[in-house]
Design an enzyme around this catalytic site. Sequence first.
Site, PDB file in Angstrom:
ATOM      1  N   LYS A 197       0.777  -1.141   0.029  1.00  0.00           N
ATOM      2  CA  LYS A 197       0.017  -0.053  -0.125  1.00  0.00           C
ATOM      3  C   LYS A 197       0.722   1.334   0.077  1.00  0.00           C
ATOM      4  CE  LYS A 197      -3.477   2.366   2.487  1.00  0.00           C
ATOM      5  NZ  LYS A 197      -4.389   2.318   3.595  1.00  0.00           N
ATOM      6  N   LYS A 251      -2.332  -1.558  -3.786  1.00  0.00           N
ATOM      7  CA  LYS A 251      -3.203  -0.426  -3.778  1.00  0.00           C
ATOM      8  C   LYS A 251      -2.177   1.023  -3.932  1.00  0.00           C
ATOM      9  CE  LYS A 251      -5.948   2.049  -0.523  1.00  0.00           C
ATOM     10  NZ  LYS A 251      -6.089   2.350   0.992  1.00  0.00           N
TER      11      LYS A 251
HETATM   12  C1  PBG Z   1      -7.049   3.539   5.698  1.00  0.00           C
HETATM   13  C2  PBG Z   1      -7.605   3.462   4.341  1.00  0.00           C
HETATM   14  C3  PBG Z   1      -7.554   4.376   3.179  1.00  0.00           C
HETATM   15  C4  PBG Z   1      -8.062   3.882   2.328  1.00  0.00           C
HETATM   16  C5  PBG Z   1      -8.505   2.604   2.416  1.00  0.00           C
HETATM   17  N1  PBG Z   1      -8.296   2.504   3.681  1.00  0.00           N
HETATM   18  C6  PBG Z   1      -6.951   5.904   3.687  1.00  0.00           C
HETATM   19  C7  PBG Z   1      -5.416   6.121   3.669  1.00  0.00           C
HETATM   20  O1  PBG Z   1      -4.950   5.185   3.803  1.00  0.00           O
HETATM   21  O2  PBG Z   1      -5.169   7.084   3.817  1.00  0.00           O
HETATM   22  C8  PBG Z   1      -8.101   4.742   1.074  1.00  0.00           C
HETATM   23  C9  PBG Z   1      -9.045   4.105  -0.023  1.00  0.00           C
HETATM   24  C10 PBG Z   1      -9.299   5.096  -1.085  1.00  0.00           C
HETATM   25  O3  PBG Z   1      -8.470   5.927  -1.362  1.00  0.00           O
HETATM   26  O4  PBG Z   1     -10.323   4.845  -1.716  1.00  0.00           O
HETATM   27  N2  PBG Z   1      -8.165   3.077   6.482  1.00  0.00           N
END
Ligand code: PBG
Length: 326
Positions: A197, A251
């Site tokens: 991520k 991601k």
């Molecule tokens: C954290 C989380 C995020 C997203 C999914 N889980 C936000 C981040 O990491 O700041 C982002 C998903 C998206 O942008 O669609 N709980």
Amino acid sequence: MSFPQRRLRRLRRTDALRRLVAETRLSPDDLVAPLFVREGIDEPRPIVSLPGQVQHTRESLRKEVAALRDLGVPAVILFGIPLVKDANGSGASDPQGIVQLALRDLRDEVGDDMVLMADLCIDEYTDHGHCGVVTATGEVDNDATLEIYAEAAVAQADAGADVVAPSGMMDGQVMAIRDALDDESFEQVSILAYAAKYASGLYGPFREAVDVTIAGSGHRKGYQQDYRNGREAMEEIRADIAEGADMVMVKPAVTYLDLIARARAELDIPIAAYHVSGEYSMIKAAGERGWIDADEVALEQITAVKRAGADLILTYFARELAEQLG
Ligand code: PBG
């Protein structure tokens, strides 16, 4: 005059020919719909930066999930917006927390006809907006956060989650969660690890969706990955698998197709990709201006994510695509 030796265009001539030889076939079965549920509201609230998406009430969430089931979408992933945020994000593990309540509603609504996933993180629940607890010097404390994730996992499993999806990028989070689940006899609950991520600018609209402002640094580069690094993604993925992840995620999706493809080449477990909020909003915004055909680009991008090797795709287009693919 010489003629082309190979006529690759022959198989592109009609729609039927193109369908016949298509390598990648997107189906509603590939999709997971991310959904937001907000505590303490009576009407769903539109999310301006995610056109077509809303913060659901418990009731509107039930209806949306039933509609997705009827369209053949096999899974949803839930994000909660609590009434009160605090330093430790306690709403994430409260048995009466909004996602836990919603999971119970949905199990009642759809039984086992859908896979219920819960995003497992505390940023929606903390007043500082970080994915972990913050020390006096402003650092996110890895190991103190693991204890909170373990509690949240048990609360989500107890509320009926089939899959918990840790997204906070703390080291050791998958092992901590697996141990906690097994200790409480939730051996059947799976872990979808947000393994690779990235600290991406594409999460902007999501932060509006969950009312998060990141305190201090204003970013998550201290725990999410640096987009200059590709090999590191495989280290993250291998670590999560070693710790017990059943499925791993890359991601965002389209900017990281190289990593989806690399993971696919090396792994035989299911690979997920998250087509994130900014990826969705860019398509919607350009579509609204008439600069692109949003439906066409959505189908193109999500198909590309599958072509790169993802088995399941989390996308805000899930409902529209399921309707389109019907
Ligand atoms: C954290 C989380 C995020 C997203 C999914 N889980 C936000 C981040 O990491 O700041 C982002 C998903 C998206 O942008 O669609 N709980």
